[in-house]
Design a protein around this motif. Structure first.
Motif, PDB file in Angstrom:
ATOM      1  N   ALA A  69       0.827  -1.202   0.000  1.00 53.31           N
ATOM      2  CA  ALA A  69       0.000   0.000   0.000  1.00 53.31           C
ATOM      3  C   ALA A  69       0.862   1.254   0.000  1.00 53.31           C
ATOM      4  O   ALA A  69       0.493   2.275  -0.597  1.00 53.31           O
ATOM      5  N   ALA A  70       2.021   1.186   0.638  1.00 48.20           N
ATOM      6  CA  ALA A  70       2.886   2.368   0.757  1.00 48.20           C
ATOM      7  C   ALA A  70       3.335   2.892  -0.604  1.00 48.20           C
ATOM      8  O   ALA A  70       3.348   4.102  -0.836  1.00 48.20           O
ATOM      9  N   ILE A  71       3.673   1.993  -1.520  1.00 48.66           N
ATOM     10  CA  ILE A  71       4.173   2.474  -2.818  1.00 48.66           C
ATOM     11  C   ILE A  71       3.032   3.016  -3.684  1.00 48.66           C
ATOM     12  O   ILE A  71       3.258   3.825  -4.587  1.00 48.66           O
ATOM     13  N   ALA A  72       1.805   2.584  -3.393  1.00 48.93           N
ATOM     14  CA  ALA A  72       0.669   3.022  -4.201  1.00 48.93           C
ATOM     15  C   ALA A  72      -0.044   4.239  -3.615  1.00 48.93           C
ATOM     16  O   ALA A  72      -0.868   4.851  -4.297  1.00 48.93           O
ATOM     17  N   LEU A  73       0.260   4.604  -2.373  1.00 49.76           N
ATOM     18  CA  LEU A  73      -0.502   5.649  -1.695  1.00 49.76           C
ATOM     19  C   LEU A  73      -0.437   7.007  -2.398  1.00 49.76           C
ATOM     20  O   LEU A  73      -1.480   7.682  -2.516  1.00 49.76           O
ATOM     21  N   PRO A  74       0.716   7.466  -2.887  1.00 51.82           N
ATOM     22  CA  PRO A  74       0.713   8.743  -3.615  1.00 51.82           C
ATOM     23  C   PRO A  74      -0.173   8.719  -4.860  1.00 51.82           C
ATOM     24  O   PRO A  74      -0.874   9.691  -5.154  1.00 51.82           O
ATOM     25  N   THR A  75      -0.148   7.617  -5.591  1.00 52.06           N
ATOM     26  CA  THR A  75      -1.026   7.490  -6.762  1.00 52.06           C
ATOM     27  C   THR A  75      -2.478   7.431  -6.332  1.00 52.06           C
ATOM     28  O   THR A  75      -3.356   8.017  -6.981  1.00 52.06           O
ATOM     29  N   ALA A  76      -2.758   6.740  -5.237  1.00 55.22           N
ATOM     30  CA  ALA A  76      -4.119   6.685  -4.709  1.00 55.22           C
ATOM     31  C   ALA A  76      -4.630   8.092  -4.390  1.00 55.22           C
ATOM     32  O   ALA A  76      -5.772   8.447  -4.706  1.00 55.22           O
ATOM     33  N   CYS A  77      -3.774   8.901  -3.771  1.00 54.09           N
ATOM     34  CA  CYS A  77      -4.142  10.291  -3.470  1.00 54.09           C
ATOM     35  C   CYS A  77      -4.377  11.076  -4.762  1.00 54.09           C
ATOM     36  O   CYS A  77      -5.319  11.874  -4.856  1.00 54.09           O
ATOM     37  N   ALA A  78      -3.518  10.861  -5.735  1.00 56.04           N
ATOM     38  CA  ALA A  78      -3.657  11.556  -7.019  1.00 56.04           C
ATOM     39  C   ALA A  78      -4.984  11.218  -7.678  1.00 56.04           C
ATOM     40  O   ALA A  78      -5.656  12.084  -8.247  1.00 56.04           O
ATOM     41  N   LEU A  79      -5.390   9.958  -7.614  1.00 49.28           N
ATOM     42  CA  LEU A  79      -6.662   9.539  -8.200  1.00 49.28           C
ATOM     43  C   LEU A  79      -7.836  10.247  -7.531  1.00 49.28           C
ATOM     44  O   LEU A  79      -8.787  10.663  -8.191  1.00 49.28           O
ATOM     45  N   GLU A  80      -7.754  10.409  -6.216  1.00 48.27           N
ATOM     46  CA  GLU A  80      -8.830  11.111  -5.505  1.00 48.27           C
ATOM     47  C   GLU A  80      -8.830  12.600  -5.858  1.00 48.27           C
ATOM     48  O   GLU A  80      -9.895  13.223  -5.944  1.00 48.27           O
ATOM     49  N   THR A 125      -3.546  19.314 -11.707  1.00 47.44           N
ATOM     50  CA  THR A 125      -2.101  19.414 -11.969  1.00 47.44           C
ATOM     51  C   THR A 125      -1.289  18.852 -10.811  1.00 47.44           C
ATOM     52  O   THR A 125      -0.268  18.188 -11.035  1.00 47.44           O
ATOM     53  N   TYR A 126      -1.763  19.079  -9.586  1.00 51.39           N
ATOM     54  CA  TYR A 126      -0.995  18.567  -8.450  1.00 51.39           C
ATOM     55  C   TYR A 126      -1.035  17.049  -8.377  1.00 51.39           C
ATOM     56  O   TYR A 126      -0.122  16.426  -7.837  1.00 51.39           O
ATOM     57  N   ALA A 127      -2.067  16.438  -8.923  1.00 51.32           N
ATOM     58  CA  ALA A 127      -2.149  14.982  -8.923  1.00 51.32           C
ATOM     59  C   ALA A 127      -0.922  14.360  -9.587  1.00 51.32           C
ATOM     60  O   ALA A 127      -0.335  13.401  -9.073  1.00 51.32           O
ATOM     61  N   PHE A 128      -0.526  14.923 -10.713  1.00 52.88           N
ATOM     62  CA  PHE A 128       0.632  14.376 -11.427  1.00 52.88           C
ATOM     63  C   PHE A 128       1.927  14.650 -10.665  1.00 52.88           C
ATOM     64  O   PHE A 128       2.834  13.813 -10.632  1.00 52.88           O
ATOM     65  N   GLU A 129       2.009  15.813 -10.043  1.00 49.94           N
ATOM     66  CA  GLU A 129       3.180  16.115  -9.223  1.00 49.94           C
ATOM     67  C   GLU A 129       3.282  15.144  -8.050  1.00 49.94           C
ATOM     68  O   GLU A 129       4.384  14.694  -7.705  1.00 49.94           O
ATOM     69  N   ALA A 130       2.149  14.827  -7.451  1.00 49.15           N
ATOM     70  CA  ALA A 130       2.153  13.919  -6.305  1.00 49.15           C
ATOM     71  C   ALA A 130       2.713  12.549  -6.676  1.00 49.15           C
ATOM     72  O   ALA A 130       3.498  11.961  -5.927  1.00 49.15           O
ATOM     73  N   ILE A 131       2.312  12.041  -7.838  1.00 51.26           N
ATOM     74  CA  ILE A 131       2.838  10.742  -8.280  1.00 51.26           C
ATOM     75  C   ILE A 131       4.342  10.842  -8.548  1.00 51.26           C
ATOM     76  O   ILE A 131       5.122   9.995  -8.113  1.00 51.26           O
ATOM     77  N   ALA A 132       4.737  11.874  -9.272  1.00 47.87           N
ATOM     78  CA  ALA A 132       6.140  12.006  -9.680  1.00 47.87           C
ATOM     79  C   ALA A 132       7.072  12.245  -8.498  1.00 47.87           C
ATOM     80  O   ALA A 132       8.181  11.698  -8.456  1.00 47.87           O
ATOM     81  N   ARG A 133       6.636  13.037  -7.538  1.00 46.44           N
ATOM     82  CA  ARG A 133       7.519  13.441  -6.445  1.00 46.44           C
ATOM     83  C   ARG A 133       7.497  12.510  -5.251  1.00 46.44           C
ATOM     84  O   ARG A 133       8.490  12.372  -4.535  1.00 46.44           O
ATOM     85  N   HIS A 134       6.364  11.873  -4.993  1.00 41.75           N
ATOM     86  CA  HIS A 134       6.197  11.197  -3.706  1.00 41.75           C
ATOM     87  C   HIS A 134       6.158   9.680  -3.778  1.00 41.75           C
ATOM     88  O   HIS A 134       6.123   9.022  -2.733  1.00 41.75           O
ATOM     89  N   THR A 135       6.155   9.086  -4.970  1.00 46.27           N
ATOM     90  CA  THR A 135       6.116   7.623  -5.055  1.00 46.27           C
ATOM     91  C   THR A 135       7.452   7.050  -4.600  1.00 46.27           C
ATOM     92  O   THR A 135       8.493   7.351  -5.185  1.00 46.27           O
ATOM     93  N   PRO A 136       7.457   6.201  -3.563  1.00 43.87           N
ATOM     94  CA  PRO A 136       8.730   5.716  -3.007  1.00 43.87           C
ATOM     95  C   PRO A 136       9.202   4.398  -3.619  1.00 43.87           C
ATOM     96  O   PRO A 136       8.410   3.483  -3.844  1.00 43.87           O
ATOM     97  N   GLU A 137      10.455   4.341  -3.935  1.00 42.58           N
ATOM     98  CA  GLU A 137      11.131   3.072  -4.268  1.00 42.58           C
ATOM     99  C   GLU A 137      10.435   2.275  -5.361  1.00 42.58           C
ATOM    100  O   GLU A 137      10.283   1.057  -5.279  1.00 42.58           O
TER     101      GLU A 137
END
Length: 301
Positions: A69-80, A125-137
């Motif tokens: 779940a940790a690696i998907a959480l930034p994308t999950a936030c972006a989707l919302e 626009t921030y959704a894409f930034e969230a995926i690019a900047r915050h997705t871990p490992e």
């Protein structure tokens, strides 16, 4: 084995825990900032009480595919964020012109149409930034694939295209099932599809698994909209959290208007059966997805 594990799965507890996880992440990833007004507007809609279905699907599919779940959480936030943008814009007077969303005044009713439009733009626009900047490992090529898939799902080939055809179809009496299918697979289904598939991509799923999950997502996406059409007729405004009867008032084609209520319910049930068949090869690890599929047709709001 699959059936017995599904019967033991506690969807209510699962959804409650995942909602808590997603909402904490949303609050952290988008804190109040300057200028205050735009962030207040963004957070007003983003943090409003909701099902968080799209981010939860992303987390569930990532775990099914062997990720966390940790690696998907930034994308999950972006989707919302993207989903929230679509709701803010959909409620505008130039679109569906709705005064209530999730049980309280819509964004433009509180902040004005100008700020509501900008809040939606900023969330997108921030959704894409969230995926690019915050997705871990996660390898960069997987992150890039998710960004590209989300962009396609939101643009003219997805959500935007479906909304355009939806607007063009209002008040017409010649809208057929093919056009209605196009509207809903794009306006609603595209974002649900990318929610499921993006989680699998982040986990490094094979193309075969991605296709199985894509089929599952396409089926539940269409079923979700069929049930929405039914609820617009049968549920109250309090149950919906928004104005009831909007489709009928706008003279929109819906599944009940073309098929009737009983046939629409049967169609939704058929789609859910097909969705679960697409992931039938999996055991308990797919229980969240199976249970969510059933929840889509059982929901009352």
């Amino acid at each position: 084995m699959v059936a017995s594990s599904s019967l033991r799965f506690d969807l209510k507890s699962y959804l409650k825990e995942r909602q808590r996880q997603v909402e904490a992440a949303l609050n952290a990833i988008l804190p109040p900032q300057d200028p205050p007004l735009i962030y207040e507007s963004m957070r007003y809609s983003l943090l409003a009480e909701g099902k968080r279905l799209r981010p939860i699907l992303c987390l569930a599919s990532c775990e099914l595919a062997g990720g966390t779940a940790a690696i998907a959480l930034p994308t999950a936030c972006a989707l919302e964020m993207v989903h929230t943008m679509s709701l803010i814009h959909d409620d505008l007077p130039s679109m569906d012109n709705d005064d209530f969303r999730r049980g309280r005044p819509t964004n433009h009713k509180v902040y004005g149409e100008d700020i509501a439009i900008l809040a939606g733009d900023a969330l997108l626009t921030y959704a894409f930034e969230a995926i690019a900047r915050h997705t871990p490992e996660v390898p960069a090529d997987r992150v890039l694939k998710v960004i590209a898939a989300l962009a396609r799902a939101v643009g003219a080939e997805g959500l935007v295209g479906g909304q355009v055809v939806d607007l063009q179809s209002e008040g017409r009496d010649d809208v057929n099932l093919e056009t209605l299918h196009y509207i809903h697979t794009h306006k609603t289904g595209a974002l649900l599809e990318v929610s499921v598939v993006s989680g699998a991509i982040l986990a490094g799923a094979s193309e075969e698994l991605q296709e199985q999950l894509r089929t599952y997502a396409q089926k539940i996406g269409l079923a979700f909209q069929v049930i929405d059409d039914i609820l617009d007729i049968t549920a109250t405004a309090e149950e919906l959290g928004k104005t009831a009867g909007k489709d009928l008032a706008a003279k929109k084609a819906t599944y009940p208007s073309l098929l009737g209520l009983d046939a629409s319910r049967e169609y939704a049930d058929q789609l859910i059966t097909e969705a679960k068949a697409a992931i039938a090869a999996f055991g308990a690890e797919a229980d969240p997805l199976r249970a969510i599929a059933d929840y889509i047709t059982a929901r009352k709001h």
